[in-house]
Design a protein around this motif. Structure first.
Motif, PDB file in Angstrom:
ATOM      1  N   TYR A 120      45.086 -10.718  32.131  1.00 28.45           N
ATOM      2  CA  TYR A 120      44.892 -10.696  30.674  1.00 28.45           C
ATOM      3  C   TYR A 120      44.034 -11.885  30.243  1.00 28.45           C
ATOM      4  N   LEU A 121      44.356 -13.076  30.737  1.00 31.42           N
ATOM      5  CA  LEU A 121      43.602 -14.276  30.357  1.00 31.42           C
ATOM      6  C   LEU A 121      42.152 -14.187  30.823  1.00 31.42           C
ATOM      7  N   HIS A 138      36.181 -20.588  33.219  1.00 28.48           N
ATOM      8  CA  HIS A 138      37.619 -20.384  32.997  1.00 28.48           C
ATOM      9  C   HIS A 138      38.381 -20.832  34.234  1.00 28.48           C
ATOM     10  N   SER A 182      40.440 -11.370  31.414  1.00 27.94           N
ATOM     11  CA  SER A 182      39.749 -10.332  30.641  1.00 27.94           C
ATOM     12  C   SER A 182      39.430 -10.816  29.232  1.00 27.94           C
ATOM     13  N   ASP A 183      40.317 -11.610  28.651  1.00 27.28           N
ATOM     14  CA  ASP A 183      40.049 -12.180  27.331  1.00 27.28           C
ATOM     15  C   ASP A 183      38.876 -13.153  27.402  1.00 27.28           C
ATOM     16  N   ARG A 227      39.421  -4.776  24.651  1.00 31.13           N
ATOM     17  CA  ARG A 227      40.858  -4.536  24.801  1.00 31.13           C
ATOM     18  C   ARG A 227      41.304  -5.221  26.090  1.00 31.13           C
ATOM     19  N   PRO A 228      41.813  -6.441  25.995  1.00 31.82           N
ATOM     20  CA  PRO A 228      42.173  -7.187  27.210  1.00 31.82           C
ATOM     21  C   PRO A 228      43.215  -6.458  28.050  1.00 31.82           C
TER      22      PRO A 228
END
Length: 274
Positions: free
Chosen positions: A170-171, A154, A173-174, A180-181
């Motif tokens: 967020y990105l 990533h 964690s996704d 649950r991001p």
């Protein structure tokens, strides 16, 4: 009437994916220490730098039979835009640790560029490139090539991490597969001082001695152009490949540079203070 937000659920770092750690890689001064700090604090996932290979080194072609072996961990790749990044390398090259010293910006940009884990210590891995721009190209081309094999890679822009830390987490964690991001509404605190963890090895950041205040302007392209001058920026851009810019999330970067050039950058090119 607005909805009530349950603050206890913000962050999203409570439902971790089934991974032991995440590897963070990037060229020197690309934000790897900052990424490590934020991932470990807010996502509660350990970050490794030195297990298997150096985080600043060109990714090795490890093989398991015919398959590429990426070391078994997901990889977050940090990058700065090449102009801001190479200017920060020039600052770092005025000592004798990770880069060979060079006090002249013009020659620094065009001469062969050597990178080593520590020039003050023996038996350290060392690389040589045609120029600083060649190192930037080679490093991120290799990481993109690894991503194209299907490895979990990533890319994250340093300037995005600094300006939109919650969205960046967020990105990440996704990408890591959180059920649950991380919540983009969360408040993320950027350290007030630069992190002085080792560039080479996993260790806790030091807490003693003087530390440099964190300067978000270091992530701003216009600020870098004003310091480096348009002539030197053009030298960098001539050595950077468009496909590598695209891979790091910077499609159209050349035009962005032209739009960001101000009078200070043009004056720097005419007068020169390096």
């Amino acid at each position: 009437m607005g909805s009530i937000v349950n603050m206890s659920t913000l962050g999203g770092a409570r439902e971790r994916p089934g991974i032991d750690a995440v590897r963070v890689m990037g060229t020197p001064r690309s934000g790897t220490n900052l990424a490590k700090h934020l991932i470990e604090r807010y996502l509660e996932i350990p970050v490794v730098f030195d297990q298997g290979f150096w985080k600043h080194g060109i990714f090795p072609a490890l093989m398991s039979g015919r398959e590429v072996d990426h070391g078994g961990l997901p990889i977050v790749v940090m990058s700065k835009d090449p102009v801001t990044q190479i200017l920060s390398w020039f600052r770092l090259a005025r000592n004798d640790t990770i880069f060979k010293p060079n006090g002249n910006l013009g020659s620094f940009l065009e001469q062969p560029f050597e990178v080593r884990q520590d020039f003050t210590e023996p038996k350290r891995m060392e690389y040589r490139f045609r120029s600083p721009a060649d190192y930037w190209n080679q490093f991120y081309f290799a990481m993109d090539a690894l991503r194209r094999t299907g490895a979990p890679v990533h890319f994250m822009c340093y300037e995005q991490l600094v300006s939109s830390a919650a969205t960046s987490l967020y990105l990440i964690s996704d990408f890591l597969g959180f059920a649950r991001p991380f919540d983009v509404r969360s408040v993320v605190e950027i350290p007030r001082h630069t992190l002085d963890a080792s560039n080479d090895f996993d260790q806790v950041a030091g807490t003693t001695g003087e530390r440099t205040a964190f300067d978000p302007a270091r992530a701003e392209l216009a600020s870098a152009l004003a310091r480096i001058g348009w002539r030197n920026a053009s030298t960098i851009l001539r050595g950077i490949d468009d496909d590598v810019l695209d891979a790091t999330g910077r499609a159209g970067f050349r035009e962005v540079c032209r739009e960001a050039v101000g009078p200070a950058a043009m004056l720097r090119s005419l007068v020169g203070f390096w």
